[in-house]
Write an enzyme that holds these catalytic residues in place. Structure first.
Site, PDB file in Angstrom:
ATOM      1  N   ASP A 205      33.975  53.021  73.220  1.00  0.00           N
ATOM      2  CA  ASP A 205      35.298  53.204  72.633  1.00  0.00           C
ATOM      3  C   ASP A 205      35.259  54.483  71.817  1.00  0.00           C
ATOM      4  O   ASP A 205      34.636  54.536  70.754  1.00  0.00           O
ATOM      5  CB  ASP A 205      35.629  51.997  71.749  1.00  0.00           C
ATOM      6  CG  ASP A 205      36.999  52.101  71.089  1.00  0.00           C
ATOM      7  OD1 ASP A 205      37.601  53.191  71.109  1.00  0.00           O
ATOM      8  OD2 ASP A 205      37.467  51.081  70.547  1.00  0.00           O
TER       9      ASP A 205
ATOM     10  N   ASN B  99      39.295  63.009  78.315  1.00  0.00           N
ATOM     11  CA  ASN B  99      40.453  62.560  79.088  1.00  0.00           C
ATOM     12  C   ASN B  99      41.127  61.316  78.509  1.00  0.00           C
ATOM     13  O   ASN B  99      42.338  61.158  78.622  1.00  0.00           O
ATOM     14  CB  ASN B  99      40.028  62.278  80.534  1.00  0.00           C
ATOM     15  CG  ASN B  99      41.081  61.490  81.295  1.00  0.00           C
ATOM     16  OD1 ASN B  99      42.108  62.022  81.697  1.00  0.00           O
ATOM     17  ND2 ASN B  99      40.830  60.190  81.478  1.00  0.00           N
TER      18      ASN B  99
ATOM     19  N   TYR C 224      52.308  60.228  69.592  1.00  0.00           N
ATOM     20  CA  TYR C 224      51.698  60.894  70.744  1.00  0.00           C
ATOM     21  C   TYR C 224      51.814  62.411  70.593  1.00  0.00           C
ATOM     22  O   TYR C 224      50.836  63.150  70.775  1.00  0.00           O
ATOM     23  CB  TYR C 224      52.395  60.430  72.024  1.00  0.00           C
ATOM     24  CG  TYR C 224      51.785  60.938  73.308  1.00  0.00           C
ATOM     25  CD1 TYR C 224      50.618  60.382  73.817  1.00  0.00           C
ATOM     26  CD2 TYR C 224      52.388  61.974  74.017  1.00  0.00           C
ATOM     27  CE1 TYR C 224      50.066  60.833  75.002  1.00  0.00           C
ATOM     28  CE2 TYR C 224      51.845  62.440  75.203  1.00  0.00           C
ATOM     29  CZ  TYR C 224      50.686  61.862  75.695  1.00  0.00           C
ATOM     30  OH  TYR C 224      50.138  62.319  76.878  1.00  0.00           O
TER      31      TYR C 224
ATOM     32  N   LYS D 248      48.733  65.145  70.254  1.00  0.00           N
ATOM     33  CA  LYS D 248      48.518  66.213  71.234  1.00  0.00           C
ATOM     34  C   LYS D 248      48.708  67.591  70.599  1.00  0.00           C
ATOM     35  O   LYS D 248      48.019  68.548  70.967  1.00  0.00           O
ATOM     36  CB  LYS D 248      49.460  66.034  72.430  1.00  0.00           C
ATOM     37  CG  LYS D 248      49.179  64.766  73.237  1.00  0.00           C
ATOM     38  CD  LYS D 248      47.764  64.711  73.790  1.00  0.00           C
ATOM     39  CE  LYS D 248      47.546  63.495  74.679  1.00  0.00           C
ATOM     40  NZ  LYS D 248      46.185  63.431  75.256  1.00  0.00           N
TER      41      LYS D 248
END
Length: 256
Positions: A64, A91, A157, A161
């Protein structure tokens, strides 16, 4: 001979989707693959079979990446098994949809832990081993067009990013003198299992396709081909860049 013969690549979240395609493609190019996953192991075992069928070797490890000791163990096991690890593909990622004013601390912590904290500390462990061995390396982060584009309903999110974009830029400068390049791949709309709801909703899908100049969704293989290039010697002078792979979506996108 493959472009990546003699290399060892750690690919996080490689039990399905884009990560699985990347693992298979890098194996086709000659790299040995460390397959990272969490949860049920079947997908990781499928990836291992694909790696072996590509003529390479693989190692399956459950880790994890949001937990720092597990990221350190992932790198350590890669070195113990293969004697090296000189490619890292960050990824693994996740998203949680919620209006900004309803977003919980738990969702914030989880998304940022997987999408930003994980790549930060896994890259740290990866780089520490490379520096001690005085070896060069490649880091490729699978980011998103939303490292730059707004995505209402996904503030966590976008924040993760956007943070990954700036982290990449900083590390490209800091690690360049060590012979380690750091770049981001920013996919747009890709046909993967995580998008099965979209794929099944024809009106919504058609509306999206109208915004993509190439008129189709990307594939996991499209993304994997770009990662294979970035980790090869052909991309030796690319450092500190985000390579967008979205069919032109981000140049033609308007929120409704």
């Amino acid at each position: 001979m493959g472009k990546l013969d003699g290399r060892v690549a750690i690919v996080t979240g490689s039990s399905s989707g884009i990560g699985q395609a990347i693992a298979e493609r890098l194996a086709t190019e000659g790299a040995k693959i460390v397959i990272d996953y969490v949860g049920p192991s079947q997908g990781a075992e499928d990836t291992l079979k694909a790696v072996i069928n590509a003529g390479s070797e693989g190692l399956v490890i459950e880790a994890d990446i949001s937990k720092v000791p597990e990221t350190q163990a992932l790198v350590e096991q890669a070195w113990q098994h293969f004697g090296s690890a000189d490619i890292l593909v960050n990824n693994a990622g996740m998203e949680r949809k919620s209006a900004f004013w309803q977003t919980s601390e738990q969702d914030y912590d989880q998304v940022l832990a997987v999408n930003l904290k994980g790549p930060f500390f896994l890259t740290q462990a990866f780089v520490q081993r490379l520096r001690s061995a005085k070896k060069p390396g490649r880091v490729v982060n699978i980011s998103s067009v939303h490292e730059d584009m707004a995505f209402p309903g996904f503030a966590t999110y976008c924040a993760s990013k956007g943070g990954l974009r700036m982290l990449m830029r900083d590390l490209a400068v800091e690690l360049g003198p060590e012979g380690i390049t750091v770049n981001n791949v920013a996919p747009g709309a890709i046909a993967t299992p995580i998008n099965k709801g979209l794929l099944a909703d024809r009106p919504k899908l058609d509306a999206l396709l109208q915004k993509i100049p190439l008129g189709r969704l990307g594939t996991a293989q499209d993304v994997a081909a770009l990662v294979a290039f970035l980790t090869s010697d052909e991309a030796a002078y690319i450092n500190g860049a985000t390579l967008t792979i979205d069919g032109g979506l981000s140049r033609n996108y308007h929120e409704q």
